[in-house]
Design an enzyme around this catalytic site. Sequence first.
Site, PDB file in Angstrom:
ATOM      1  N   ASP A  84       1.207-112.694 117.792  1.00  0.00           N
ATOM      2  CA  ASP A  84       2.199-112.716 118.874  1.00  0.00           C
ATOM      3  C   ASP A  84       2.197-111.363 119.575  1.00  0.00           C
ATOM      4  OD1 ASP A  84       3.276-111.464 116.561  1.00  0.00           O
ATOM      5  OD2 ASP A  84       5.283-111.631 117.408  1.00  0.00           O
ATOM      6  N   GLU A  89       5.666-111.070 114.492  1.00  0.00           N
ATOM      7  CA  GLU A  89       5.791-109.662 114.166  1.00  0.00           C
ATOM      8  C   GLU A  89       6.668-108.933 115.169  1.00  0.00           C
ATOM      9  OE1 GLU A  89       4.922-105.390 113.687  1.00  0.00           O
ATOM     10  OE2 GLU A  89       4.657-106.575 115.497  1.00  0.00           O
ATOM     11  N   ASP A 103      -2.337-104.367 120.632  1.00  0.00           N
ATOM     12  CA  ASP A 103      -1.248-104.708 119.709  1.00  0.00           C
ATOM     13  C   ASP A 103      -0.956-106.192 119.752  1.00  0.00           C
ATOM     14  OD1 ASP A 103       1.003-104.744 118.092  1.00  0.00           O
ATOM     15  OD2 ASP A 103       2.304-103.800 119.553  1.00  0.00           O
TER      16      ASP A 103
END
Lengths: 482, 482
Positions: free
Chosen positions: A100, A167, A133
């Site tokens: 995610d 997350e 990320d």
Amino acid sequence: MSIPSKVTDYMSQHETDFVRRLQEAVGIPSVSGDPASRPHVMEMAEWIKNELTTLGATVTLKDLGKQTLEGKEIQLPPAILASVGSDASKPTVLIYAHYDVQPAAKEDGWDTDPFKLTYDKDRDCYHGRGSTDDKGPLVGWINVLDAHVNTGTKLPVNIKFCLEGMEESGSVGLDKLIVEESQPGKFLNGVACVCISDNYWLNTSTPCLTYGLRGISCFELTISGPKWDLHSGVFGGTVYEPMTDLIALMSKLVTSQGKILVPGVYKSVPPVTEDEKKLYDALHYSIDDIDTAAGANIALSDDKVTVLMGRMREPSLSLHGIEGAFSGPGTKTVIPPSVTGKFSIRLVPNQTTKEIEELVEAYVTAEFEKLNSKSTMKIEHSESGEPWYTDPNHWNFKAAERATLAVYDKKPDYTREGGSIPIALSFSDALHVSVVLLPMGRGDDGAHSEKEKIDRSNYLKGTQLLGTYLWEVAKEVSKDVK
Amino acid sequence: MSIPSKVTDYMSQHETDFVRRLQEAVGIPSVSGDPASRPHVMEMAEWIKNELTTLGATVTLKDLGKQTLEGKEIQLPPAILASVGSDASKPTVLIYAHYDVQPAAKEDGWDTDPFKLTYDKDRDCYHGRGSTDDKGPLVGWINVLDAHVNTGTKLPVNIKFCLEGMEESGSVGLDKLIVEESQPGKFLNGVACVCISDNYWLNTSTPCLTYGLRGISCFELTISGPKWDLHSGVFGGTVYEPMTDLIALMSKLVTSQGKILVPGVYKSVPPVTEDEKKLYDALHYSIDDIDTAAGANIALSDDKVTVLMGRMREPSLSLHGIEGAFSGPGTKTVIPPSVTGKFSIRLVPNQTTKEIEELVEAYVTAEFEKLNSKSTMKIEHSESGEPWYTDPNHWNFKAAERATLAVYDKKPDYTREGGSIPIALSFSDALHVSVVLLPMGRGDDGAHSEKEKIDRSNYLKGTQLLGTYLWEVAKEVSKDVK
């Protein structure tokens, strides 16, 4: 045995394919915090399942149940549990990543479409939400599998993947799963070590291995008064205003120079020794690195060691914003009836979230009483995670260090990170094995910002790094056994 | 001669029609602050033009040019200049109202569709955006015309309407128009008095006349540091954070008890005399009124006179919110790069906006320097308006008092209002005639809130009040001439 050259050659020859794979992943806007994007998070899980399955992995999408978000009950994204190989003679490496991403919209100031991986020729990097990320590293691991499978190379270790889709939104449901799956006979039981690639180099040129993380306690401080919006002309000067009290309380939490004002908050932080200071002094870092990453000359100190300690071994408190007050452009002269200040404290060993939450609650309550206001106050804790610290001399770190030397021809910095990845502690606690944080991206990658990017070389060399690490783990473990 | 009974009888017989007319007006979402709603503001002007024209008025939609809103150049709503009658033997009354409204959305907490006038049987009132601010009074004037025209009754005065569509958004363009149209031979020149119905009773049962208004200075205080959002884990404890400085500065503006902390701000406020205190003591008001209107027991004092002075003759400072910081639900652990605090000060005679703006700027600048921060600070003034005060013994007030006595059988309270209607001062300055504020709604109407309503009786009796006022003006002026 080191990583075979046919594998690394394959990696060099398939860079375009690897970029295309990352492009596909970034193209799926898997924002976990926005209920409207939840179908895309699910789509992302399916995409990964398909990639892994194609490369021979056994994949399970583990249902984590439902959550309530913005008043609606919606399905949580699944945890992806996948395994490659089950050779009892090989060590098993557990790999964690998340699929995610943080929210992103062109209006936030992105120069490019955040969900379209876009090459920046001048900087030789790729922009896009999740590029660093954490889709870059996650796709990196898929590339590693690809390179082994398609060169007919047997992996030197067994792999277990634990990939999550929440997350960026509190990892709802994952802790419980980790505890369950770590029981004897279950999926995670018996892994030899854990590797997480979800942080960044300290600077823009020196690879690093991370052996500590700060924890976090998030707070929501609500002051309420009137039942509805009041006209500030009609009521200004006649009633207690919640915003005045909230701002007063928020102003008592931290100084401009970053000193936390909550009494007792530094009590559990061990005093720094001269030896420890030398560790920070040895790191490849300068005040320029922080100013470059922040885009302005705003470092709290000109002393590198002080700044690094501020990030790695001291707690910090940030004020994030206010919910319920006017936040648009222009003017709206109302007295908002109920306002919630958001702030968080980053924790370091030996602080605990419980201790810090109690200290903050007691302090804020006492300060509110001093205001002598007729408004009411409520303080709540939301997300939290304990700080984490591990032994950097474990063979897991040695393997990562040798992989770094092999790929980058540099000894990595050994760092503690200012951010919080509570999952590192969860794995430590549940599995009792070494966890290494082996980052792919650089310190200026701008995770969570509208500038998020990954350098082309970090993505491609990073893929080599992750692959090489697996071979070095195998080597270390065989040494260990001898 | 008093208002003929055939006119008041017509009003009683056409209550349903009057409500239907207000329903139509509220149904047009003429939100001036939202560019997307601008076509509806234009639609509202056309609706009024049509109503007035049908009732025999001569109507001009006065182009006020363009404005830049949210980066786009868009057409300003027109000022509506309309006249009824031009009998040189009759005084001319200038009537001001505004046809735009504050923003409203169901999600803000409305129990009903804000743009559908909805009857509340329990409270005998109508809910809807603009019901009391300011479509109720505006439509009330149309009803007054209706009742005269359709009973074949000649008005005792000439009427000039000046109706604007930007009151809730800074009245852009109107001041200039008023100055121009007040020149000899122009539209507004030669009016005998002005009547504005755009405020409220002090309580929920006693009509009032208003002879003073507070002014306003709005401020935007911006603190900037990093170039983009920073991750609070990676950067917390290493950089100066704009939010910390902004909150520190905002906390130094006003105490919980409403005392403004900007040095010198009370210098131009005359000390209160015992005689003046008696004026406040005589008003029909209690602490319960304020608690009821606010929906909570939050009055700054238990002393009625103190609270009334806080609203009517003392300045106040309200903190409205922060632009640029996280304002959504949940958690977002970023350090925002640039944040703008919004606050306003309500001014009273003899304060001036210039004086107050200079004091605030000097104070905030000095306090920011004390913080010793590497962030940068900027303070700007946005909307502003001077305080206004007029002679409550003028015949214009006598006429309004007698109209109130006739309709409500009650002597009105004489009040000063905490809100700001800069247009009152504009008319005073340009025309040098008396301006009376003759409100239609009650103190708990909740203008600007998600609870906005007008009581059925206030709307219908209010219509009678406005009509009766015109006849009393004629009477007063004829006395005056004798």
